[in-house]
Design a protein around this motif. Sequence first.
Motif, PDB file in Angstrom:
ATOM      1  N   PRO A   1       1.442  -0.806   0.146  1.00  0.00           N
ATOM      2  CA  PRO A   1       0.217   0.191   0.216  1.00  0.00           C
ATOM      3  C   PRO A   1       0.755   1.289  -0.405  1.00  0.00           C
ATOM      4  CG  PRO A   1       0.410  -0.900   1.922  1.00  0.00           C
ATOM      5  CD  PRO A   1       0.575  -2.081   1.180  1.00  0.00           C
ATOM      6  N   SER A   2       0.092   2.525  -0.451  1.00  0.00           N
ATOM      7  CA  SER A   2       0.890   3.174  -0.312  1.00  0.00           C
ATOM      8  C   SER A   2       1.154   4.742   0.888  1.00  0.00           C
ATOM      9  CB  SER A   2       0.415   4.441  -1.699  1.00  0.00           C
ATOM     10  OG  SER A   2      -0.826   5.035  -0.942  1.00  0.00           O
ATOM     11  N   VAL A   3       2.292   4.689   0.979  1.00  0.00           N
ATOM     12  CA  VAL A   3       2.103   6.060   2.560  1.00  0.00           C
ATOM     13  C   VAL A   3       0.667   6.723   2.471  1.00  0.00           C
ATOM     14  CG1 VAL A   3       3.106   8.079   3.598  1.00  0.00           C
ATOM     15  CG2 VAL A   3       4.756   6.700   2.446  1.00  0.00           C
ATOM     16  N   ALA A   4       0.095   7.063   1.133  1.00  0.00           N
ATOM     17  CA  ALA A   4      -1.487   7.696   1.304  1.00  0.00           C
ATOM     18  C   ALA A   4      -2.500   7.332   1.804  1.00  0.00           C
ATOM     19  CB  ALA A   4      -1.406   8.749   0.568  1.00  0.00           C
ATOM     20  N   ALA A   5      -2.516   5.634   0.890  1.00  0.00           N
ATOM     21  CA  ALA A   5      -3.272   5.071   1.501  1.00  0.00           C
ATOM     22  C   ALA A   5      -2.928   4.328   3.447  1.00  0.00           C
ATOM     23  CB  ALA A   5      -2.949   3.097   0.657  1.00  0.00           C
ATOM     24  N   ILE A   6      -2.043   3.926   3.750  1.00  0.00           N
ATOM     25  CA  ILE A   6      -1.989   4.193   5.586  1.00  0.00           C
ATOM     26  C   ILE A   6      -2.062   5.530   5.780  1.00  0.00           C
ATOM     27  CG2 ILE A   6      -0.133   3.453   6.975  1.00  0.00           C
ATOM     28  CD1 ILE A   6       1.313   1.777   4.791  1.00  0.00           C
TER      29      ILE A   6
ATOM     30  N   GLY B   1       3.744  15.872  17.598  1.00  0.00           N
ATOM     31  CA  GLY B   1       4.003  15.185  16.453  1.00  0.00           C
ATOM     32  C   GLY B   1       2.690  15.211  15.068  1.00  0.00           C
ATOM     33  N   VAL B   2       2.034  16.410  15.786  1.00  0.00           N
ATOM     34  CA  VAL B   2       1.915  17.365  14.729  1.00  0.00           C
ATOM     35  C   VAL B   2       2.605  18.302  14.011  1.00  0.00           C
ATOM     36  CG1 VAL B   2       0.008  19.368  14.645  1.00  0.00           C
ATOM     37  CG2 VAL B   2       0.020  18.219  16.393  1.00  0.00           C
ATOM     38  N   LEU B   3       4.074  18.658  14.504  1.00  0.00           N
ATOM     39  CA  LEU B   3       4.339  19.501  14.178  1.00  0.00           C
ATOM     40  C   LEU B   3       5.319  18.797  13.039  1.00  0.00           C
ATOM     41  CD1 LEU B   3       5.888  22.021  13.846  1.00  0.00           C
ATOM     42  CD2 LEU B   3       7.578  21.980  15.575  1.00  0.00           C
ATOM     43  N   TYR B   4       6.026  17.485  13.417  1.00  0.00           N
ATOM     44  CA  TYR B   4       6.896  17.015  12.377  1.00  0.00           C
ATOM     45  C   TYR B   4       6.961  15.286  12.797  1.00  0.00           C
ATOM     46  CZ  TYR B   4       9.995  16.785  16.645  1.00  0.00           C
ATOM     47  OH  TYR B   4      10.318  16.185  17.847  1.00  0.00           O
ATOM     48  N   MET B   5       6.477  15.237  13.820  1.00  0.00           N
ATOM     49  CA  MET B   5       7.165  13.203  14.324  1.00  0.00           C
ATOM     50  C   MET B   5       5.828  12.529  13.073  1.00  0.00           C
ATOM     51  SD  MET B   5       8.809  11.178  15.081  1.00  0.00           S
ATOM     52  CE  MET B   5      10.305  12.546  16.559  1.00  0.00           C
ATOM     53  N   ARG B   6       4.592  13.148  13.001  1.00  0.00           N
ATOM     54  CA  ARG B   6       3.232  12.144  12.084  1.00  0.00           C
ATOM     55  C   ARG B   6       3.989  12.332  10.999  1.00  0.00           C
ATOM     56  NH1 ARG B   6       0.772   8.667  14.932  1.00  0.00           N
ATOM     57  NH2 ARG B   6      -0.286   9.659  16.876  1.00  0.00           N
ATOM     58  N   ALA B   7       5.154  13.128  10.517  1.00  0.00           N
ATOM     59  CA  ALA B   7       4.915  13.013   8.967  1.00  0.00           C
ATOM     60  C   ALA B   7       6.079  11.718   8.824  1.00  0.00           C
ATOM     61  CB  ALA B   7       5.589  14.531   8.490  1.00  0.00           C
ATOM     62  N   ILE B   8       6.783  12.333   9.990  1.00  0.00           N
ATOM     63  CA  ILE B   8       7.863  11.052   9.952  1.00  0.00           C
ATOM     64  C   ILE B   8       7.535   9.630  10.371  1.00  0.00           C
ATOM     65  CG2 ILE B   8      10.099   9.776  10.451  1.00  0.00           C
ATOM     66  CD1 ILE B   8      10.441  12.995  11.482  1.00  0.00           C
ATOM     67  N   SER B   9       6.712   9.478  11.339  1.00  0.00           N
ATOM     68  CA  SER B   9       6.231   7.860  11.237  1.00  0.00           C
ATOM     69  C   SER B   9       4.626   7.559  10.371  1.00  0.00           C
ATOM     70  CB  SER B   9       5.325   8.105  13.029  1.00  0.00           C
ATOM     71  OG  SER B   9       4.390   9.536  13.072  1.00  0.00           O
ATOM     72  N   ILE B  10       4.232   8.177  10.169  1.00  0.00           N
ATOM     73  CA  ILE B  10       3.675   7.539   9.198  1.00  0.00           C
ATOM     74  C   ILE B  10       4.567   6.491   7.650  1.00  0.00           C
ATOM     75  CG2 ILE B  10       3.473   9.107   7.036  1.00  0.00           C
ATOM     76  CD1 ILE B  10       0.387   6.924   8.561  1.00  0.00           C
TER      77      ILE B  10
ATOM     78  N   THR C   1       5.836   3.859   9.302  1.00  0.00           N
ATOM     79  CA  THR C   1       4.453   2.697   9.726  1.00  0.00           C
ATOM     80  C   THR C   1       5.013   2.150   8.530  1.00  0.00           C
ATOM     81  OG1 THR C   1       3.709   3.879  11.184  1.00  0.00           O
ATOM     82  CG2 THR C   1       2.689   2.283   9.735  1.00  0.00           C
ATOM     83  N   TRP C   2       4.889   2.741   7.057  1.00  0.00           N
ATOM     84  CA  TRP C   2       4.320   2.331   5.800  1.00  0.00           C
ATOM     85  C   TRP C   2       5.609   0.696   5.658  1.00  0.00           C
ATOM     86  CZ3 TRP C   2       8.703   3.043   2.061  1.00  0.00           C
ATOM     87  CH2 TRP C   2       7.789   2.047   0.309  1.00  0.00           C
ATOM     88  N   LEU C   3       6.663   1.679   5.969  1.00  0.00           N
ATOM     89  CA  LEU C   3       8.093   0.177   6.141  1.00  0.00           C
ATOM     90  C   LEU C   3       8.049  -0.871   7.358  1.00  0.00           C
ATOM     91  CD1 LEU C   3      11.664   2.020   6.734  1.00  0.00           C
ATOM     92  CD2 LEU C   3      10.290   1.436   4.404  1.00  0.00           C
ATOM     93  N   LEU C   4       6.625  -0.619   7.881  1.00  0.00           N
ATOM     94  CA  LEU C   4       6.916  -2.194   8.823  1.00  0.00           C
ATOM     95  C   LEU C   4       5.407  -3.313   8.775  1.00  0.00           C
ATOM     96  CD1 LEU C   4       6.456   0.419  11.956  1.00  0.00           C
ATOM     97  CD2 LEU C   4       8.511  -1.781  11.586  1.00  0.00           C
TER      98      LEU C   4
END
Length: 261
Positions: free
Chosen positions: A10-15, A35-44, A47-50
């Motif tokens: 699945p794509s990052v957008a789909a996840i 999380g809002v400022l920067y980490m959610r952009a990294i974590s997703i 998550t995609w890799l995981l």
Amino acid sequence: MPTSGERPRPSVAAIRDVAQPPGHLERKNGEHWAGVLYMRAISIRVTWLLTKTPVTPNQLTWIMTLAGVAAGFVIALPGLWAAVGAALLIQVYLLLDCSDGELARWTGKTSLAGVYLDRVGAYFTEAALLVGLGWRASAVLPDWYTVLGVAAALGAILIKAETDLVDVARAKGGLSTATEASVAQFRSGLLGLGRRILSATKFHRIVQPIELSMLALVAAVIDLAMGDLTATRVLVVACAIAAALQTVLHLVSIMASRRLG
């Protein structure tokens, strides 16, 4: 290209659509500013890799807890690089704190055990970092800075326990979880005003891992420039005072609000 019969990744957008649903990042009390400022952009992306690994959300939560506790041990060591290492470990803690929930929502493996482990991880991390900071500030072990670090850690745990015990009390009374509206409603208008003023100062965040790790790093830089531990010791005292005040004020806030019915 996926081979025949292999399910396409699945794509990052789909996840993101599933793992970070609309409104999730705007939760008033549920999402940290980092999380809002920067980490959610990294974590997703993590998550995609995981999603193509056998790692489970609860396993991520265990690793998150280990990273947070390790930060407490590292910050106890002398020198600037220990403060840098602790701050980096707390960023790993934050990353995994975001990714474990995202992976759980994507895989449908959300569970009460996961919620419980996440809370335990937060308890352990806050306590470990405060105890480690007190240890770092101590000239002779143990001394009053060690005691203040432990006291601040106890206060941080009590503050979280006060919040969690609201739901315990409501459950025992046959009530559902307290709503955000009930948190903001006070029996006294003066108390409600006081709570809003204190919340605006954000002083309660000084004992939270992300803010504390950053403050500890700044204090370590100042200590290096001054050639002593004055800045770290001031921070430990401030944490102990803030934790003590919050423990009392948070309890008063709960009793004065409509969270208990």
